[in-house]
Design an enzyme around this catalytic site. Structure first.
Site, PDB file in Angstrom:
ATOM      1  N   TYR A 184     -21.145  -3.571  26.178  1.00  0.00           N
ATOM      2  CA  TYR A 184     -20.303  -2.852  25.071  1.00  0.00           C
ATOM      3  C   TYR A 184     -21.034  -3.351  23.799  1.00  0.00           C
ATOM      4  O   TYR A 184     -20.153  -4.066  22.684  1.00  0.00           O
ATOM      5  CB  TYR A 184     -18.826  -3.098  24.996  1.00  0.00           C
ATOM      6  CG  TYR A 184     -18.218  -2.887  26.616  1.00  0.00           C
ATOM      7  CD1 TYR A 184     -18.149  -1.384  26.842  1.00  0.00           C
ATOM      8  CD2 TYR A 184     -18.054  -3.767  27.288  1.00  0.00           C
ATOM      9  CE1 TYR A 184     -17.457  -1.152  27.925  1.00  0.00           C
ATOM     10  CE2 TYR A 184     -17.661  -3.386  28.719  1.00  0.00           C
ATOM     11  CZ  TYR A 184     -17.218  -2.026  29.102  1.00  0.00           C
ATOM     12  OH  TYR A 184     -16.665  -1.974  30.212  1.00  0.00           O
ATOM     13  N   CYS A 215      -0.128   6.769   6.939  1.00  0.00           N
ATOM     14  CA  CYS A 215      -1.641   6.823   7.384  1.00  0.00           C
ATOM     15  C   CYS A 215      -1.954   6.346   8.639  1.00  0.00           C
ATOM     16  O   CYS A 215      -3.035   6.904   9.167  1.00  0.00           O
ATOM     17  CB  CYS A 215      -2.282   6.191   6.350  1.00  0.00           C
ATOM     18  SG  CYS A 215      -2.732   4.437   6.632  1.00  0.00           S
ATOM     19  N   CYS A 275      -9.729  -5.679  21.963  1.00  0.00           N
ATOM     20  CA  CYS A 275      -9.039  -5.223  20.614  1.00  0.00           C
ATOM     21  C   CYS A 275      -7.720  -4.565  21.346  1.00  0.00           C
ATOM     22  O   CYS A 275      -6.917  -3.800  20.693  1.00  0.00           O
ATOM     23  CB  CYS A 275      -9.845  -3.896  19.860  1.00  0.00           C
ATOM     24  SG  CYS A 275     -10.374  -2.616  21.069  1.00  0.00           S
ATOM     25  N   ASP A 285     -17.062  -6.699  25.142  1.00  0.00           N
ATOM     26  CA  ASP A 285     -16.065  -6.193  24.119  1.00  0.00           C
ATOM     27  C   ASP A 285     -15.851  -4.882  24.163  1.00  0.00           C
ATOM     28  O   ASP A 285     -16.459  -4.032  23.320  1.00  0.00           O
ATOM     29  CB  ASP A 285     -16.838  -6.671  22.893  1.00  0.00           C
ATOM     30  CG  ASP A 285     -16.164  -6.320  21.553  1.00  0.00           C
ATOM     31  OD1 ASP A 285     -14.966  -5.841  21.749  1.00  0.00           O
ATOM     32  OD2 ASP A 285     -17.021  -6.584  20.573  1.00  0.00           O
ATOM     33  N   GLN A 329     -17.617  -3.765  13.126  1.00  0.00           N
ATOM     34  CA  GLN A 329     -16.286  -4.373  13.059  1.00  0.00           C
ATOM     35  C   GLN A 329     -15.859  -4.186  11.464  1.00  0.00           C
ATOM     36  O   GLN A 329     -16.798  -4.173  10.592  1.00  0.00           O
ATOM     37  CB  GLN A 329     -16.287  -5.903  13.289  1.00  0.00           C
ATOM     38  CG  GLN A 329     -16.506  -6.092  14.736  1.00  0.00           C
ATOM     39  CD  GLN A 329     -15.509  -5.893  15.710  1.00  0.00           C
ATOM     40  OE1 GLN A 329     -14.232  -5.784  15.370  1.00  0.00           O
ATOM     41  NE2 GLN A 329     -15.797  -6.258  17.029  1.00  0.00           N
ATOM     42  N   CYS A 334       0.811  -1.194   0.051  1.00  0.00           N
ATOM     43  CA  CYS A 334       0.005  -0.042   0.194  1.00  0.00           C
ATOM     44  C   CYS A 334       0.994   1.557  -0.124  1.00  0.00           C
ATOM     45  O   CYS A 334       1.610   1.467   0.835  1.00  0.00           O
ATOM     46  CB  CYS A 334      -0.783  -0.019   1.310  1.00  0.00           C
ATOM     47  SG  CYS A 334      -2.263   1.167   1.263  1.00  0.00           S
ATOM     48  N   CYS A 383      -2.182   0.856   9.029  1.00  0.00           N
ATOM     49  CA  CYS A 383      -1.426  -0.517   9.146  1.00  0.00           C
ATOM     50  C   CYS A 383      -0.233  -0.553   9.849  1.00  0.00           C
ATOM     51  O   CYS A 383       0.471   0.471   9.300  1.00  0.00           O
ATOM     52  CB  CYS A 383      -1.207  -1.097   7.865  1.00  0.00           C
ATOM     53  SG  CYS A 383      -2.729  -1.437   7.014  1.00  0.00           S
ATOM     54  N   GLU A 390     -24.844  -0.672  26.026  1.00  0.00           N
ATOM     55  CA  GLU A 390     -24.011  -0.064  24.896  1.00  0.00           C
ATOM     56  C   GLU A 390     -24.493   1.501  25.583  1.00  0.00           C
ATOM     57  O   GLU A 390     -25.531   2.119  25.587  1.00  0.00           O
ATOM     58  CB  GLU A 390     -24.733  -0.356  23.672  1.00  0.00           C
ATOM     59  CG  GLU A 390     -24.501   0.672  22.329  1.00  0.00           C
ATOM     60  CD  GLU A 390     -22.828   1.118  22.294  1.00  0.00           C
ATOM     61  OE1 GLU A 390     -22.138  -0.045  22.405  1.00  0.00           O
ATOM     62  OE2 GLU A 390     -22.148   2.091  21.984  1.00  0.00           O
TER      63      GLU A 390
HETATM   64  C1  LIG Z   1     -15.356  -2.505  20.244  1.00  0.00           C
HETATM   65  S1  LIG Z   1     -16.778  -1.685  20.407  1.00  0.00           S
HETATM   66  C2  LIG Z   1     -17.687  -3.390  20.235  1.00  0.00           C
HETATM   67  C3  LIG Z   1     -19.084  -3.330  19.845  1.00  0.00           C
HETATM   68  C4  LIG Z   1     -19.835  -4.876  19.387  1.00  0.00           C
HETATM   69  N1  LIG Z   1     -19.575  -5.689  20.430  1.00  0.00           N
HETATM   70  C5  LIG Z   1     -19.364  -5.568  18.028  1.00  0.00           C
HETATM   71  O1  LIG Z   1     -18.519  -6.219  17.929  1.00  0.00           O
HETATM   72  O2  LIG Z   1     -19.739  -4.689  16.987  1.00  0.00           O
HETATM   73  C6  LIG Z   1     -17.042  -1.097  21.840  1.00  0.00           C
HETATM   74  C7  LIG Z   1     -18.361  -0.788  22.016  1.00  0.00           C
HETATM   75  O3  LIG Z   1     -18.456  -0.400  23.506  1.00  0.00           O
HETATM   76  C8  LIG Z   1     -19.360   1.084  23.367  1.00  0.00           C
HETATM   77  N2  LIG Z   1     -18.856   1.651  24.595  1.00  0.00           N
HETATM   78  C9  LIG Z   1     -17.908   2.373  24.959  1.00  0.00           C
HETATM   79  N3  LIG Z   1     -17.639   2.801  26.231  1.00  0.00           N
HETATM   80  C10 LIG Z   1     -18.699   2.281  26.804  1.00  0.00           C
HETATM   81  C11 LIG Z   1     -19.360   2.218  28.196  1.00  0.00           C
HETATM   82  N4  LIG Z   1     -18.687   2.700  29.002  1.00  0.00           N
HETATM   83  N5  LIG Z   1     -20.524   1.323  28.447  1.00  0.00           N
HETATM   84  C12 LIG Z   1     -20.985   0.666  27.292  1.00  0.00           C
HETATM   85  N6  LIG Z   1     -20.681   0.852  25.948  1.00  0.00           N
HETATM   86  C13 LIG Z   1     -19.483   1.419  25.852  1.00  0.00           C
HETATM   87  C14 LIG Z   1     -18.876   1.765  22.186  1.00  0.00           C
HETATM   88  O4  LIG Z   1     -19.770   2.689  21.858  1.00  0.00           O
HETATM   89  C15 LIG Z   1     -18.819   0.577  21.179  1.00  0.00           C
HETATM   90  O5  LIG Z   1     -19.927   0.373  20.587  1.00  0.00           O
END
Ligand SMILES: C[S@@+](CC[C@H](N)C(=O)[O-])C[C@H]1O[C@@H](n2cnc3c(N)ncnc32)[C@H](O)[C@@H]1O
Length: 434
Positions: free
Chosen positions: A314, A81, A410, A383, A285, A75, A84, A335
């Site tokens: 989350y 950027c 992550c 998550d 994702q 790339c 990556c 969420e």
């Molecule tokens: C890594 S993403 C995972 C979302 C989902 N599990 C997925 O795989 O698409 C983390 C999520 O946590 C939410 N988030 C961040 N801080 C939070 C909190 N304190 N309580 C609840 N949700 C939260 C974010 O808005 C986001 O949607």
């Protein structure tokens, strides 16, 4: 205490490890130095650019002995950027190194010595998989351009063809650049806080081909009407265009206000047999194929029989919640982003899933309250974002006494920190799947 390295001095060093941000790590007189683009096994010349209390950073000057895992990055955006970090390493080695990073974090941060970390589940073709691009807007000799900031700075780097996005998205990005120039749109400059267009976000459904474009502007004027018109007439795949208004000074990309200016409020994508509605503010994702692999693994680890109550903390737009609901008595998603919960509720409805409940709130507030009121779960899935779970969330998990916790992460460092706590409270780490 005097450090064994000095700013601007050049040193020879051997790279022995890789940081979670993809930098090679070596030692000069036992003092750790991080070097972007250097690979474990290489001997390099490094110019020191930063000296901190416990480590330094250096810029790669010359590779004296090159790794056999080194490849030319495909790339053209690579290394500018910030997207990556490992394109200069052969893919099979990249995924081995990622496994190693997880194992190292568990040992060093989590004091977890004998945990089974399985080989990374990689992709057959690790290109053109991204379903979302967030482009910075900058101005230079060639006019307005879409691109990126150099990692860790506001120095704008114009973009070129990216092998992470589809050809369609690359074409669209070039088309948008052309039209922004034609209509003399002004870029927003983060250094002076002046100008109009801050970012362009593009989301592409891998299932339907639908594309959403979000123009993030610095005020609520709408100067992009002709650009929007030309986009929809040239790209029928673009079914949704938004203006998002962000007048803040923080590095957040999106402001709170979204105005739909063309087409549909959401685009639809699929993961497995589920359809998902996605709106601009919702997390989804970025890699569909791997997201499906991830959710299938989380589902397997939950070992559901049909009787369980599952919490999905989350939950974003309810992706994991719906996967779990397939074989649970009930799945509850929590969420913080209201728009994501609206998407989640709609996603349960359009997929005909009736045993879910979605709650807008902070996991660290809702979970302790729910547990305090006698709430119990058989399985808790978390998550969280990169910063991991808040202490209150972890304490509430322990109090809820779930038989299993499935932790989707992550960031290996915060995963290790949080697992350390759960292990100290009596849980055992069964297996880790990067
Ligand atoms: C890594 S993403 C995972 C979302 C989902 N599990 C997925 O795989 O698409 C983390 C999520 O946590 C939410 N988030 C961040 N801080 C939070 C909190 N304190 N309580 C609840 N949700 C939260 C974010 O808005 C986001 O949607």
């Amino acid at each position: 205490m005097t450090k064994p390295i000095k700013i601007d001095e050049i040193y020879e060093m051997k790279i022995t490890g890789l940081s979670h941000a993809g930098e090679g790590i070596g030692r000069i007189k036992n003092f750790a130095v991080f070097v972007a683009n250097a690979i474990p096994g290489e001997e390099v010349l490094v110019k020191i650019t930063e000296v901190k209390k416990n480590f330094g950073k250096g810029q790669l000057q010359e590779i004296l002995i090159s790794s056999q895992d080194r490849v030319e990055a495909s790339c053209e955006w690579f290394s500018n950027c910030g997207g990556c970090q490992l394109q200069h390493i052969k893919y099979p080695r990249q995924i081995e190194l990622k496994r190693q990073m997880v194992e190292d974090a568990l040992k060093k941060i989590g004091s977890l010595e004998n945990v089974q970390v399985l080989p990374t589940l990689g992709m057959d073709n690790p290109w053109r998989y991204r379903n979302k691009g967030v482009f910075q807007v900058g101005e230079g000799a060639e006019g307005i351009r879409l691109g990126f900031y150099e990692p860790g700075s506001y120095d704008f780097v114009p973009g070129k063809e990216s092998f992470l996005f589809s050809e369609k998205v690359n074409d669209l990005v070039h088309f948008i650049e052309e039209k922004l120039n034609l209509h003399k749109i002004k870029a927003f400059d983060r250094k002076t806080q002046k100008g109009y267009l801050r970012n362009v976000m593009v989301r592409e459904s891998k299932a339907t081909g639908e594309i959403m474009v979000v123009f993030v502007t610095n005020n609520n004027e709408w100067l992009l009407e002709p650009v929007a018109e030309e986009i929809v007439s040239q790209f029928p795949e673009v079914v949704s265009i938004y203006q998002n208004i962000n007048q803040g000074k923080s590095p957040h990309i999106l402001g709170r206000v979204d105005r739909l200016v063309r087409g549909k409020a959401v685009i639809q994508d699929n993961l497995g047999d589920f359809i998902f509605n996605i709106s601009p503010q919702s997390f989804f994702q970025v890699n569909n194929l791997q997201a499906h692999v991830l959710y299938a693994k989380a589902f397997e680890y939950a070992q559901l029989t049909g009787c369980e109550t599952v919490i999905d903390a989350y939950c974003g737009i309810g992706t994991i919640t719906l996967f779990m609901a397939q074989k649970a008595h009930k799945a509850i998603g929590i969420e913080i982003v209201e728009a994501a919960i609206k998407d989640a509720e709609e996603n349960a409805r359009i997929n005909g899933v009736k045993n879910t409940e979605f709650i807008i709130g902070k996991a660290e507030e809702w979970l302790p309250q729910w547990v305090g009121e006698g709430g119990r779960a058989d399985v808790i899935v978390v998550d969280p974002p990169r910063k991991g779970c808040a202490p209150e969330t972890l304490e509430a998990i322990v109090e809820a006494k779930p038989e299993r916790v499935v932790y989707v992460s992550c960031n290996p460092a915060t995963l290790a920190r949080d697992l350390k706590y759960l292990v100290a409270q009596g849980y055992k780490v069964q297996e880790v799947q990067p």
